[in-house]
Structure formats: structure tokens, C-alpha cells
Write a protein that holds these residues in place. Structure first.
Motif, PDB file in Angstrom:
ATOM      1  N   PHE A 107      66.925 -15.536  27.546  1.00 16.30           N
ATOM      2  CA  PHE A 107      65.809 -14.773  28.106  1.00 16.30           C
ATOM      3  C   PHE A 107      65.951 -13.966  29.374  1.00 16.30           C
ATOM      4  O   PHE A 107      65.436 -13.238  29.828  1.00 16.30           O
ATOM      5  N   ASN A 108      67.146 -14.065  29.918  1.00 15.16           N
ATOM      6  CA  ASN A 108      67.714 -13.487  31.100  1.00 15.16           C
ATOM      7  C   ASN A 108      68.099 -12.043  30.858  1.00 15.16           C
ATOM      8  O   ASN A 108      67.989 -11.060  31.548  1.00 15.16           O
ATOM      9  N   ASP A 109      68.544 -11.792  29.342  1.00 15.79           N
ATOM     10  CA  ASP A 109      68.600 -10.594  28.706  1.00 15.79           C
ATOM     11  C   ASP A 109      67.243  -9.920  28.364  1.00 15.79           C
ATOM     12  O   ASP A 109      66.831 -10.538  27.337  1.00 15.79           O
ATOM     13  N   LYS A 110      67.176  -8.993  28.906  1.00  9.00           N
ATOM     14  CA  LYS A 110      65.589  -8.548  28.653  1.00  9.00           C
ATOM     15  C   LYS A 110      65.381  -8.067  27.345  1.00  9.00           C
ATOM     16  O   LYS A 110      64.186  -7.585  26.744  1.00  9.00           O
ATOM     17  N   THR A 111      66.473  -7.621  26.612  1.00 12.18           N
ATOM     18  CA  THR A 111      66.390  -7.178  25.217  1.00 12.18           C
ATOM     19  C   THR A 111      66.437  -8.218  24.240  1.00 12.18           C
ATOM     20  O   THR A 111      66.011  -7.838  22.949  1.00 12.18           O
ATOM     21  N   TYR A 112      66.537  -9.381  24.687  1.00  8.83           N
ATOM     22  CA  TYR A 112      66.566 -10.591  23.877  1.00  8.83           C
ATOM     23  C   TYR A 112      65.179 -11.050  23.100  1.00  8.83           C
ATOM     24  O   TYR A 112      64.790 -11.140  21.966  1.00  8.83           O
ATOM     25  N   ILE A 117      60.814 -11.406  18.844  1.00 10.97           N
ATOM     26  CA  ILE A 117      59.717 -11.208  18.290  1.00 10.97           C
ATOM     27  C   ILE A 117      59.639 -10.309  16.927  1.00 10.97           C
ATOM     28  O   ILE A 117      58.832 -10.605  16.285  1.00 10.97           O
ATOM     29  N   TYR A 118      60.434  -9.577  16.967  1.00 14.73           N
ATOM     30  CA  TYR A 118      60.531  -8.621  15.947  1.00 14.73           C
ATOM     31  C   TYR A 118      60.945  -9.622  14.464  1.00 14.73           C
ATOM     32  O   TYR A 118      60.435  -9.234  13.261  1.00 14.73           O
ATOM     33  N   GLU A 119      62.052 -10.508  14.661  1.00 16.53           N
ATOM     34  CA  GLU A 119      62.386 -11.399  13.755  1.00 16.53           C
ATOM     35  C   GLU A 119      61.208 -12.348  13.221  1.00 16.53           C
ATOM     36  O   GLU A 119      61.129 -12.612  12.068  1.00 16.53           O
TER      37      GLU A 119
END
Length: 126
Positions: A107-112, A117-119
Motif C-alpha cells: 500500500f506504499n504504492d498509491k496506485t495499488y 478496490i476495482y478487482e
């Protein structure tokens, strides 16, 4: 999302009781954000082990309990790799979500998180 019955399954309770935390559980707060984003208003939650335990073994888990609690749900979300592995072993269909703990470095990667949520949304609507 319709009439689907959603069950979320975690590993085991955290060390500190939620009522002893200033802002509740950061893990459950993140999980609730995910489900809110997926328009899930009501869901059930359980752990595969009732007491706090850092290192669970597959043999620690009561197979009958897991079968019983999952039988009335058509959408199951597991939290973390261990829980997903156990559900795979039992051949129970589920979505394997990453553990929502703030300690999860993914979750350090803000795109993760938006991908997660999409999945989840795709799984619930599928």
C-alpha cells in the motif's frame, strides 16, 4: 451490488482489542473503505481462528467451522495469503484480497489500493 451475501474472512483477531484503540482498527477501517467503494452496505465478517495468533498452521483451523460459516454466502473475500491458501485447499471459491493492514508495504504504492478496490468490485459484480 444486488442481493449477494458477502462474507469477509480474516486470519485471526489483532493483539489489541478494538475498543482499546483510539481510532478503531486501521485494518478494518481500510476494509470498510474498500467495501464502501464497492457499494457493499452489509456484510458478515469472521476469522478462521478465534484468538490472536501470529503464526497459524493449517492444522490449527477447524475445517468444520469454516465449512459451516461459508455455506450460506455466495461471495467470499479472504484477507491475506494464508487465508486464501486455506480456502484454495478446501476448494471454496473466493476473492483473495491482500491483507488490508497498514503494515502491508504494497500500500506504499498509491496506485495499488485503487486496483484492489476495482478487482473486488469486479468479483462482487461477476
Amino acid at each position: 451490488m444486488g442481493l449477494d451475501k458477502v462474507l469477509v474472512i480474516g486470519h485471526s483477531p489483532g493483539k489489541t482489542p478494538i475498543n482499546k484503540r483510539k481510532n478503531g482498527s486501521p485494518t478494518l477501517n481500510r476494509l470498510n473503505r474498500w467495501l464502501d467503494a464497492c457499494e457493499v452496505d452489509i456484510y458478515s465478517f469472521s476469522n478462521i481462528y478465534a484468538h490472536h495468533k501470529e503464526l497459524l498452521k493449517m492444522t490449527d483451523i477447524d475445517r468444520t467451522y469454516v465449512q459451516k460459516i461459508t455455506e450460506n454466502y455466495n461471495k467470499i473475500i479472504t484477507l491475506g495469503a494464508f487465508v486464501s491458501q486455506y480456502f484454495n485447499k478446501m476448494d471454496i471459491k473466493h476473492y483473495a484480497a491482500p491483507h488490508p493492514s497498514p503494515r502491508n508495504r504494497k500500500f506504499n504504492d498509491k496506485t495499488y489500493e485503487p486496483k484492489v478496490i476495482y478487482e473486488i468490485k469486479e468479483y462482487l459484480n461477476g
